[in-house]
Design an enzyme around this catalytic site. Structure first.
Site, short mmCIF file in Angstrom:
data_model
loop_
_atom_site.label_atom_id
_atom_site.label_comp_id
_atom_site.label_asym_id
_atom_site.label_seq_id
_atom_site.Cartn_x
_atom_site.Cartn_y
_atom_site.Cartn_z
N THR A 281 31.85 27.78 68.92
CA THR A 281 32.81 28.84 68.55
C THR A 281 33.03 28.86 67.04
O THR A 281 33.06 29.92 66.42
CB THR A 281 34.16 28.60 69.27
OG1 THR A 281 33.91 28.52 70.67
CG2 THR A 281 35.14 29.73 69.00
N HIS B 144 30.59 37.02 71.61
CA HIS B 144 31.36 36.44 72.71
C HIS B 144 30.44 36.28 73.90
O HIS B 144 29.58 37.14 74.14
CB HIS B 144 32.52 37.36 73.10
CG HIS B 144 33.16 36.99 74.40
ND1 HIS B 144 34.12 36.01 74.50
CD2 HIS B 144 32.92 37.42 75.67
CE1 HIS B 144 34.46 35.86 75.77
NE2 HIS B 144 33.75 36.71 76.50
P1 CMP Z 1 35.39 34.08 71.89
O1 CMP Z 1 34.26 33.31 72.44
O2 CMP Z 1 35.28 35.55 71.89
O3 CMP Z 1 36.73 33.67 72.67
C1 CMP Z 1 38.01 33.77 72.08
C2 CMP Z 1 37.96 34.04 70.62
O4 CMP Z 1 39.12 33.70 69.91
C3 CMP Z 1 36.87 33.21 69.96
O5 CMP Z 1 35.61 33.64 70.36
C4 CMP Z 1 37.21 33.38 68.49
O6 CMP Z 1 36.76 34.61 67.97
C5 CMP Z 1 38.73 33.39 68.57
N1 CMP Z 1 39.26 32.07 68.25
C6 CMP Z 1 39.13 30.94 68.96
N2 CMP Z 1 39.77 29.92 68.35
C7 CMP Z 1 40.29 30.44 67.22
C8 CMP Z 1 41.06 29.91 66.17
N3 CMP Z 1 41.42 28.61 66.16
N4 CMP Z 1 41.43 30.72 65.17
C9 CMP Z 1 41.09 32.03 65.19
N5 CMP Z 1 40.36 32.59 66.18
C10 CMP Z 1 39.96 31.81 67.16
#
Ligand code: CMP
Length: 140
Positions: free
Chosen positions: A93, A117
């Site tokens: 991530t 995602h």
């Molecule tokens: P995604 O896999 O789409 O699932 C949730 C999303 O939240 C992740 O990717 C990131 O884009 C976002 N995200 C997750 N953790 C954080 C964080 N600590 N700060 C900002 N955005 C986050």
């Protein structure tokens, strides 16, 4: 193992960088079959519904602002072990922790603007596929 379906979004940051073609090629080069694909923009409300599991997180507001900030490309993908294999191809991530050769290593800016995602399990894959695609839109 039998065929499995997963769901993915090419996020607004990656679409703006013209990474869409490269990312789709990586799906195909890695054995994913595209069952459905479309480009669209979603509203803040639609992003909030999609990411409802993260509603209590501190980043929820900025995540949903980001996801409704421009065009996204959504795909339904199929292969054996699709859910885990897609997450491997995406990389961590936080791109700072993403392995060489992963989509996030190549295209993500930071943990928030992270290019892509992918569903994290069978239940979320089912929910996410049905959020964006009707059954008749999936290839046979
Ligand atoms: P995604 O896999 O789409 O699932 C949730 C999303 O939240 C992740 O990717 C990131 O884009 C976002 N995200 C997750 N953790 C954080 C964080 N600590 N700060 C900002 N955005 C986050």
């Amino acid at each position: 193992m039998t065929l499995q379906r997963t769901f993915t979004i090419i996020k607004p940051d990656a679409v703006k960088k013209n990474a869409t073609g490269d990312i789709i090629k990586q799906f195909q080069d890695n054995g994913f079959r595209i069952l459905a694909i479309k480009m669209l923009e979603i509203s803040k409300h639609q992003a909030e519904q999609f990411y409802a599991v993260h509603a209590s997180r501190p980043f929820f507001n900025s995540l949903t602002d980001f996801m409704s900030s421009g065009p996204i490309v959504v795909l339904a993908l199929e292969k054996e072990n699709a859910i885990a294999d897609l997450r491997k191809l995406m990389g961590a991530t936080n791109p700072a922790n993403a392995e060489e050769g992963t989509i996030r290593k190549k295209w993500a800016t930071n943990i928030e603007f992270n290019a892509i995602h992918g569903s994290d399990g069978e239940d979320t894959a089912r929910f996410e596929l049905s959020y964006f695609f009707a059954g008749y839109e999936l290839a046979k």
